[in-house]
Design a protein around this motif. Structure first.
Motif, mmCIF file in Angstrom:
data_model
loop_
_atom_site.group_PDB
_atom_site.id
_atom_site.type_symbol
_atom_site.label_atom_id
_atom_site.label_comp_id
_atom_site.label_asym_id
_atom_site.label_seq_id
_atom_site.Cartn_x
_atom_site.Cartn_y
_atom_site.Cartn_z
ATOM 1 N N ASP A 29 0.853 -1.187 0.000
ATOM 2 C CA ASP A 29 0.000 0.000 0.000
ATOM 3 C C ASP A 29 0.888 1.236 0.000
ATOM 4 O O ASP A 29 1.832 1.329 0.791
ATOM 5 N N THR A 31 0.649 5.346 0.500
ATOM 6 C CA THR A 31 -0.218 6.444 0.916
ATOM 7 C C THR A 31 0.329 7.697 0.260
ATOM 8 O O THR A 31 1.471 8.083 0.488
ATOM 9 N N TYR A 53 -5.564 12.437 1.206
ATOM 10 C CA TYR A 53 -4.738 11.235 1.258
ATOM 11 C C TYR A 53 -5.422 10.118 0.488
ATOM 12 O O TYR A 53 -6.621 9.876 0.662
ATOM 13 N N THR A 55 -5.057 5.954 -0.634
ATOM 14 C CA THR A 55 -4.385 4.677 -0.444
ATOM 15 C C THR A 55 -4.341 3.990 -1.800
ATOM 16 O O THR A 55 -5.376 3.768 -2.426
ATOM 17 N N SER A 97 -12.647 5.813 3.045
ATOM 18 C CA SER A 97 -11.325 6.219 2.568
ATOM 19 C C SER A 97 -11.321 6.131 1.048
ATOM 20 O O SER A 97 -12.013 5.297 0.460
ATOM 21 N N ARG A 99 -9.561 5.154 -2.254
ATOM 22 C CA ARG A 99 -8.561 4.180 -2.649
ATOM 23 C C ARG A 99 -8.396 4.201 -4.164
ATOM 24 O O ARG A 99 -9.312 4.563 -4.887
#
Length: 180
Positions: A29, A31, A53, A55, A97, A99
């Protein structure tokens, strides 16, 4: 179902670590922090407005290459399918989140140089169609220069600082070029 393809440019917040699934598939992963900046017209000063941010989950060969290439702070360009992952937090609240499932990840060389190792020789590389005899670069553009290029344009031998830079570029050259 539609794909939501995105391109982001940002900085890695940590050095990637290679992990393996129970089926021995490599994964890492990344970031990536993307800063949005705005210039104040009154003061002519730049100000950070927001930071997002992302991922970025790399699989298989892309994961292996990312771990060998990237370090914390590197500026990267990511192209891939963006989606929002939702889960329930410890306190029962719904969390989200952003992604990205990348198709490509690379260094942004606008702010720092990168050296790429040459591709394998023809005997090691997969077979590729051969160029026609008349399609010869040396015939079209002339033979490449034979002399060694000067590193700083001053016609002298490299000094200590230039040698350190050359050593760093040689270290970066250990990252293999993509075969795709």
């Amino acid at each position: 179902m539609s794909d939501n393809t995105a391109t982001i440019v940002g900085n890695l917040t940590r050095t990637p670590v290679l992990r393996y699934t129970p089926n021995s598939i490599p994964v890492t992963d990344l970031t990536v922090a993307v800063n949005h900046r705005r210039k104040d017209p009154m003061t002519e000063q730049w100000h950070d407005v927001a930071c997002t941010y992302y991922t970025v989950t790399c699989w298989r060969t892309l994961a292996e290459h990312a771990v060998r290439t990237f370090e914390k702070g590197h500026r990267v360009i990511v192209i891939g399918r963006m989606y929002v992952e939702e889960w329930t937090g410890r306190e029962g609240d719904v969390r989200q989140s952003i992604r990205i499932e990348p198709s490509s990840v690379g260094l942004d060389i606008r702010f720092s140089p990168a050296a790429v190792a040459p591709r394998p020789s023809v005997s090691q590389a997969p077979s590729v169609p051969q160029a026609r005899d008349t399609d010869d670069a040396a015939t079209r553009w002339g033979a490449p220069p034979i002399e060694e290029p000067d590193h700083d344009g001053y016609g002298d031998t490299p000094d200590e600082g230039e040698n350190a830079e050359l050593d760093e570029l040689a270290r970066l050259a250990t990252a293999p070029a993509s075969s795709g």
